[in-house]
Design a protein around this motif. Structure first.
Motif, PDB file in Angstrom:
ATOM      1  N   LYS A 100      -6.951  -3.767  -5.720  1.00  0.00           N
ATOM      2  CA  LYS A 100      -7.542  -4.992  -4.969  1.00  0.00           C
ATOM      3  C   LYS A 100      -7.137  -6.227  -5.566  1.00  0.00           C
ATOM      4  O   LYS A 100      -7.761  -6.505  -6.611  1.00  0.00           O
ATOM      5  CB  LYS A 100      -9.132  -4.732  -4.763  1.00  0.00           C
ATOM      6  CG  LYS A 100      -9.548  -3.867  -3.932  1.00  0.00           C
ATOM      7  CD  LYS A 100     -11.246  -3.527  -3.784  1.00  0.00           C
ATOM      8  CE  LYS A 100     -11.347  -2.236  -2.944  1.00  0.00           C
ATOM      9  NZ  LYS A 100     -12.860  -2.137  -2.754  1.00  0.00           N
TER      10      LYS A 100
ATOM     11  N   ASP B  99       0.744  -1.328   0.021  1.00  0.00           N
ATOM     12  CA  ASP B  99      -0.035   0.120  -0.044  1.00  0.00           C
ATOM     13  C   ASP B  99       0.783   1.165   0.086  1.00  0.00           C
ATOM     14  O   ASP B  99       0.521   2.222  -0.446  1.00  0.00           O
ATOM     15  CB  ASP B  99      -1.044   0.026   1.294  1.00  0.00           C
ATOM     16  CG  ASP B  99      -1.949  -0.941   1.068  1.00  0.00           C
ATOM     17  OD1 ASP B  99      -2.355  -1.515  -0.141  1.00  0.00           O
ATOM     18  OD2 ASP B  99      -2.709  -1.328   1.999  1.00  0.00           O
TER      19      ASP B  99
ATOM     20  N   ASN C 127      -1.193  -8.885  -4.455  1.00  0.00           N
ATOM     21  CA  ASN C 127      -0.404  -7.838  -4.032  1.00  0.00           C
ATOM     22  C   ASN C 127      -0.089  -7.994  -2.454  1.00  0.00           C
ATOM     23  O   ASN C 127       1.057  -7.401  -1.929  1.00  0.00           O
ATOM     24  CB  ASN C 127      -1.444  -6.525  -4.083  1.00  0.00           C
ATOM     25  CG  ASN C 127      -1.784  -6.057  -5.336  1.00  0.00           C
ATOM     26  OD1 ASN C 127      -0.993  -6.418  -6.421  1.00  0.00           O
ATOM     27  ND2 ASN C 127      -2.547  -4.904  -5.532  1.00  0.00           N
TER      28      ASN C 127
ATOM     29  N   PRO D 142      -5.109   2.524  -4.723  1.00  0.00           N
ATOM     30  CA  PRO D 142      -5.398   1.156  -4.206  1.00  0.00           C
ATOM     31  C   PRO D 142      -5.600   0.198  -5.314  1.00  0.00           C
ATOM     32  O   PRO D 142      -6.533   0.154  -6.253  1.00  0.00           O
ATOM     33  CB  PRO D 142      -6.597   1.308  -3.294  1.00  0.00           C
ATOM     34  CG  PRO D 142      -6.524   2.745  -3.141  1.00  0.00           C
ATOM     35  CD  PRO D 142      -6.075   3.377  -4.011  1.00  0.00           C
TER      36      PRO D 142
END
Length: 590
Positions: free
Chosen positions: A560, A552, A564, A558
């Protein structure tokens, strides 16, 4: 030959012919600030080819400089080891709004904060006008007046050393610029047996070449003695031709060695070479040129084409992941293969040359400025691509170099610019650039190099560094440089201890290990826009995550995706998923 003094009072003094075609005169009343010209054979008056300062430009009189007036504060400075450097290529005129040596000084703290410890300053030998890349210089011993002259450069070097920053200067020994070039009036400085793309070649091995060789081989000593520089970067050495039994490179290296032994600190030479030949960094006694390191263009080409798919049109012989792997393991990608661009087999293997003899980069003044619109990588690829580029460069087994502004993703262009006074020359430059880039018509119209606007547009926008969009990339570079300094595996430049494996044409695995082999580093690169799978090596019990470009803190928006969230620890042989356009860095726990 007559010495024509123009300040403080005009007079002429006849000079006496000495040995080897030199003329001399001794003045008891010469003082700093005295301005003078030479009158060779009554054919007009010209500046001193060995001038130390041209306060009125390339056509004006030379000025006597007293180098002892600067009180140096760097007496304890002993230079930095070459392999510890993180280089930063800088153009003085566009680095700050003021465009002077002294205006660089307040910015040094911001560079050291991210880990920059060496400046590589683009040429400052006196050039025509007040804006130029510097490769049109015509007085190799005179410091550009519009930047602040000799005093300004000394203040900058002193300030850099106080901050722990080494200073390298880009110098041009392969040609002299056209405007203000009066060398032909004084001696056989040029030869017609060969040429360069930029003008007459320097006479390093023809009749009466001894004086020319002395002139240029003493130049490094001048920068070392009077300006306390730590090294030089020599432009396009492949266009310097010398068939002498004792080459110019050997002559120069012998002089530098004698001087540095007395000075008690090293002085490094970095070459730009288009030869793809390891002899550039071999010692002269072994038949080499003796350079400490050289720019590694093949690394740039291999990496850039994978980041910007349109780059294939510029580098037709690159674009395969195997080539980037070879750039890591060997250095030269072209090492004897047929190269379409050159229409012949080209190069020799550099696999045996340790990595600390190469400087790698993904941007520099040429790669940016020789685009039609001067676009930086930040304009050509997205944020994730820039993070990939930085990691691929700073985690490599080479000496990394950033181009000014790259550390925060500067998106102002870096254009080609000049400020000539000769109208015919101006037109020739304008038409020459248009012709050179005619096959890139789809990229737009080539900006006028003579226009001041081209220069002003190329200046860094320092306020951007504080904006969130840019600050994140700045911190990313800072993190990578911190890892480079703290991890033993990244201190090992021995290629025997390095592996690089393609993951198809989408990704690459780079494995580095420390000298004692107690630490292994696994760098996983995904250059594609899809997820990639990879099974961890069996060489360690388990692997711990040290860096994830998709965490992050490194994302502007961001994303999703389960991929990640890379696992913090992975057992040997277990699978890992690489997110699109990402870098994962794992360390073993031996």
């Amino acid at each position: 030959m007559v010495l024509h003094i123009v300040h403080p009072e005009k007079r002429e003094v006849k000079m006496e012919r000495a040995e080897w075609g030199y003329f001399t005169v001794e003045l008891t009343d010469a003082v700093p600030g005295m301005r003078y010209l030479y009158i060779p054979d009554g054919e007009g008056s010209f500046p001193d080819p060995a001038s130390h300062h041209q306060p009125e430009g390339v056509h004006g009189p030379s000025e006597v400089i007293d180098h002892c007036t600067h009180t140096w504060r760097d007496t304890k400075w002993r230079n930095l080891p070459l392999q510890d450097l993180v280089l930063y290529e800088l153009h003085v005129g566009t680095f700050t709004p003021e465009g002077t040596f002294e205006s660089v000084i307040p910015k040094l703290s911001e560079l050291t904060e991210i880990g920059i410890n060496a400046l590589e300053i683009m040429p400052v030998a006196q050039f025509p006008g007040n804006r130029n890349w510097g490769y049109d210089g015509v007085f190799p011993y005179a410091v550009q007046n519009s930047y602040g002259g000799p005093s300004g450069l000394k203040k900058l070097v002193d300030a850099c050393h106080a901050k722990g920053i080494a200073v390298y200067l880009d110098v041009v020994y392969n040609h002299l610029g056209p405007e203000g070039n009066y060398f032909g009036k004084f001696g056989p400085y040029f030869t017609d047996t060969c040429s360069t793309p930029w003008g007459d070649a320097i006479n390093f091995d023809g009749p009466h070449a001894d004086g020319v060789r002395e002139y240029y081989s003493n130049n490094p000593l001048y920068w070392l003695e009077h300006y306390h520089l730590d090294g030089l970067r020599l432009d396009a050495i492949h266009t310097i031709h010398d068939s002498s039994a004792v080459s110019f490179w050997e002559l120069m290296q012998n002089k530098i060695q004698s001087f540095t032994e007395q000075a008690g600190k090293p002085f490094y030479l970095i070459a730009e070479s288009d030869l793809n030949d390891p002899k550039v960094v071999k010692r002269p006694e072994a038949g080499g040129f003796g350079f400490s390191a050289q720019w590694l263009d093949d690394f740039h080409h291999s990496l850039y084409v994978l980041l910007d798919k349109k780059g294939k049109s510029r580098y037709e012989d690159f674009g395969k992941m195997e080539q980037l792997a070879k750039a890591y393991t060997d250095g030269f990608v072209h090492s004897g293969e047929y190269v379409s661009f050159r229409k012949k087999k080209f190069g020799r293997s550099s696999a045996s040359v340790p990595g600390n003899h190469f400087v790698n980069f993904v941007q520099n003044h040429d790669q940016v400025g020789n685009r039609v619109r001067g676009e930086r990588l930040s304009v050509l690829v997205g944020h994730e691509g820039l993070k990939l580029a930085a990691a691929a460069t700073l985690l490599a087994p080479y000496i990394p170099m950033l181009f000014m502004g790259e550390e925060y993703g500067e998106d102002a262009p870096f254009l080609y610019f000049v400020s000539h006074s000769d109208e015919k020359l101006i037109k020739a430059v304008q038409e020459g650039r248009k012709k050179e880039f005619a096959h890139y018509k789809t990229e737009g119209t080539f900006p006028d190099p003579q226009a001041e606007e081209s220069f002003e547009k190329s200046k860094l926008q320092w306020q951007k560094r504080k904006q969130p969009k840019y600050q994140q990339l700045l911190k990313w570079h800072q993190k990578l440089i911190q890892l480079r300094r703290s991890l033993p595996a990244l201190h090992n430049f021995n290629k025997v201890d390095l592996q690089a494996q393609p993951l198809g044409q989408e990704g690459l695995v780079l494995i580095r290990q420390s000298h004692d082999r107690l630490q292994q580093l696994l760098c996983l690169f995904n250059f594609s826009e899809k997820e990639l799978g990879f099974s961890m090596p069996e060489t360690a019990v388990d692997w711990k995550l040290a860096l994830n470009s998709k965490a992050d803190e490194w994302l502007q928006q961001p994303e999703k995706s389960p991929a990640n969230d890379a696992p913090k620890q992975v057992e040997a042989g277990k699978p890992v998923t690489l997110p699109p356009l990402s870098v994962l860095l794992y360390i073993n726990s031996i």
